[in-house]
Design a protein around this motif. Sequence first.
Motif, PDB file in Angstrom:
ATOM      1  N   UNK A   1      -0.687  -5.021   2.036  1.00  0.00           N
ATOM      2  CA  UNK A   1      -1.060  -3.934   2.948  1.00  0.00           C
ATOM      3  C   UNK A   1      -0.401  -2.621   2.513  1.00  0.00           C
ATOM      4  N   UNK A   2       0.872  -2.686   2.149  1.00  0.00           N
ATOM      5  CA  UNK A   2       1.589  -1.490   1.701  1.00  0.00           C
ATOM      6  C   UNK A   2       0.963  -0.928   0.434  1.00  0.00           C
ATOM      7  N   UNK A   3       0.599  -1.780  -0.477  1.00  0.00           N
ATOM      8  CA  UNK A   3      -0.038  -1.327  -1.712  1.00  0.00           C
ATOM      9  C   UNK A   3      -1.341  -0.586  -1.393  1.00  0.00           C
ATOM     10  N   UNK A   4      -2.129  -1.129  -0.478  1.00  0.00           N
ATOM     11  CA  UNK A   4      -3.362  -0.458  -0.052  1.00  0.00           C
ATOM     12  C   UNK A   4      -3.059   0.861   0.657  1.00  0.00           C
ATOM     13  N   UNK A   5      -1.982   0.874   1.442  1.00  0.00           N
ATOM     14  CA  UNK A   5      -1.600   2.095   2.144  1.00  0.00           C
ATOM     15  C   UNK A   5      -1.227   3.195   1.155  1.00  0.00           C
ATOM     16  N   UNK A   6      -0.464   2.844   0.142  1.00  0.00           N
ATOM     17  CA  UNK A   6      -0.091   3.824  -0.887  1.00  0.00           C
ATOM     18  C   UNK A   6      -1.345   4.388  -1.539  1.00  0.00           C
ATOM     19  N   UNK A   7      -2.277   3.516  -1.910  1.00  0.00           N
ATOM     20  CA  UNK A   7      -3.533   3.976  -2.525  1.00  0.00           C
ATOM     21  C   UNK A   7      -4.298   4.910  -1.585  1.00  0.00           C
ATOM     22  N   UNK A   8      -4.391   4.519  -0.311  1.00  0.00           N
ATOM     23  CA  UNK A   8      -5.101   5.337   0.676  1.00  0.00           C
ATOM     24  C   UNK A   8      -4.486   6.727   0.781  1.00  0.00           C
ATOM     25  N   UNK A   9      -3.169   6.784   0.929  1.00  0.00           N
ATOM     26  CA  UNK A   9      -2.501   8.072   1.101  1.00  0.00           C
ATOM     27  C   UNK A   9      -2.602   8.942  -0.150  1.00  0.00           C
TER      28      UNK A   9
END
Length: 145
Positions: free
Chosen positions: A107-115
């Motif tokens: 989830x954090x990896x996806x969050x970093x990509x999103x931001x």
Amino acid sequence: MFRRGRTYRTDHITAAGGIDEGTYVKLGGQRQYLLIRGQDKNNPIIIWLHGGPAGPDAYTTYVFEQQLTDSYTFVNWEQRGCGRTYFKNKDQDPHNETVSFKQTQKDLDELVDYLCRRFNKKKVIILGHSYGTDIGQLLHAEAPG
């Protein structure tokens, strides 16, 4: 409730290039809550990883966050299985069966990509507390370059 309203009124960001937004983004198949605040959206991004698991603290980070929002865009993420994220997804995962350390890292990896996409950044700063430190540290260790 009174204290929350007072904090909002005294600390709400109204700068033209700023951001003060509570929103949900889909990470790992769940809509997860973010509180994004900063005086200038072009500033570097800090992702705050709370402790726990299940120790969301968006309502208390104002204490130190105020000292950062002039120079950074501060993202407070309520992780899978807790806080507003839990309540948004409780019908599909009422017993938090999808919560795991490995899933939180995904989830954090996806969050970093999103931001990075949303704010046109190549990197972010990860700031963790307790359990959040473990999540962030492993993500950093496994990150390329």
